[in-house]
Design an enzyme around this catalytic site. Structure first.
Site, PDB file in Angstrom:
ATOM      1  CG  HIS A  82      -7.285  22.041  64.161  1.00  0.00           C
ATOM      2  ND1 HIS A  82      -6.622  23.093  63.554  1.00  0.00           N
ATOM      3  CD2 HIS A  82      -6.735  20.914  63.656  1.00  0.00           C
ATOM      4  CE1 HIS A  82      -5.726  22.606  62.706  1.00  0.00           C
ATOM      5  NE2 HIS A  82      -5.772  21.291  62.749  1.00  0.00           N
ATOM      6  N   PRO A 133       3.422  27.002  60.400  1.00  0.00           N
ATOM      7  CG  PRO A 133       3.996  26.708  58.155  1.00  0.00           C
ATOM      8  CD  PRO A 133       3.786  25.968  59.436  1.00  0.00           C
ATOM      9  CE  LYS A 168      -8.006  24.615  51.456  1.00  0.00           C
ATOM     10  NZ  LYS A 168      -7.489  25.260  52.675  1.00  0.00           N
ATOM     11  NE  ARG A 185      -2.577  33.632  57.219  1.00  0.00           N
ATOM     12  CZ  ARG A 185      -2.619  32.673  56.291  1.00  0.00           C
ATOM     13  NH1 ARG A 185      -1.547  32.382  55.593  1.00  0.00           N
ATOM     14  NH2 ARG A 185      -3.735  32.016  56.071  1.00  0.00           N
ATOM     15  CG  HIS A 197      -6.855  17.471  57.375  1.00  0.00           C
ATOM     16  ND1 HIS A 197      -5.634  18.093  57.509  1.00  0.00           N
ATOM     17  CD2 HIS A 197      -7.393  17.946  56.225  1.00  0.00           C
ATOM     18  CE1 HIS A 197      -5.464  18.917  56.474  1.00  0.00           C
ATOM     19  NE2 HIS A 197      -6.513  18.842  55.688  1.00  0.00           N
TER      20      HIS A 197
END
Length: 141
Positions: free
Chosen positions: A12, A42, A66, A85, A119
């Site tokens: 990231h 993905p 989430k 994406r 994360h």
């Protein structure tokens, strides 16, 4: 073995660069950062801010992740990010991605000592309010 914090950085963090002019950015970066090994990941987000700024999010707005875990934090300000994406025509091993440059608030999960991002939980255009039923003038009290 790669630590969770190191994996977060690999997947990231892309400080000091941006994808703005390069539609091929995601195709190159997803491969370079080993997210197309064995399968095509993905969706993935790269953050173009300093590691210090992203680590600082761990002491900013605490929100629920989430998955229901309580250790997520949202940035106090928007950050320069790139969303990658997978395209409809992408087929492993020829993973193909659409590159989208954005300015959004990011949410990360933090753990460990030192307390660092492990994360990437998502990004939003508008920050979360601490409680949904907040009075509109309750800001800054």
């Amino acid at each position: 073995k790669e630590t969770a914090a190191a994996k977060f950085r690999r997947q990231h963090m892309d400080s000091g660069s941006s994808s703005s002019s390069n539609s091929n950015y995601c195709n190159q970066m997803m491969k370079r950062r080993r997210m197309t090994h064995g399968r095509c990941k993905p969706v993935n987000t790269f953050v173009h801010e300093s590691l210090a700024d992203v680590k600082a999010v761990c002491s900013q707005k605490n929100i629920t992740c989430k998955n229901g875990q309580p250790n997520c934090y949202q940035s106090n300000s928007t950050m320069n990010i790139t969303d990658c994406r997978e395209t409809g025509s992408s087929k492993y091993p020829n993973c193909a991605y659409k590159t989208s440059q954005k300015q959004k608030y990011i949410t990360v999960a933090c753990e460990g000592n030192p307390y660092v991002p492990v994360h990437f939980d998502g990004s939003v255009l508008l920050p979360a309010t601490s409680t949904q039923a907040q009075a509109p003038l309750a800001r800054g009290q």
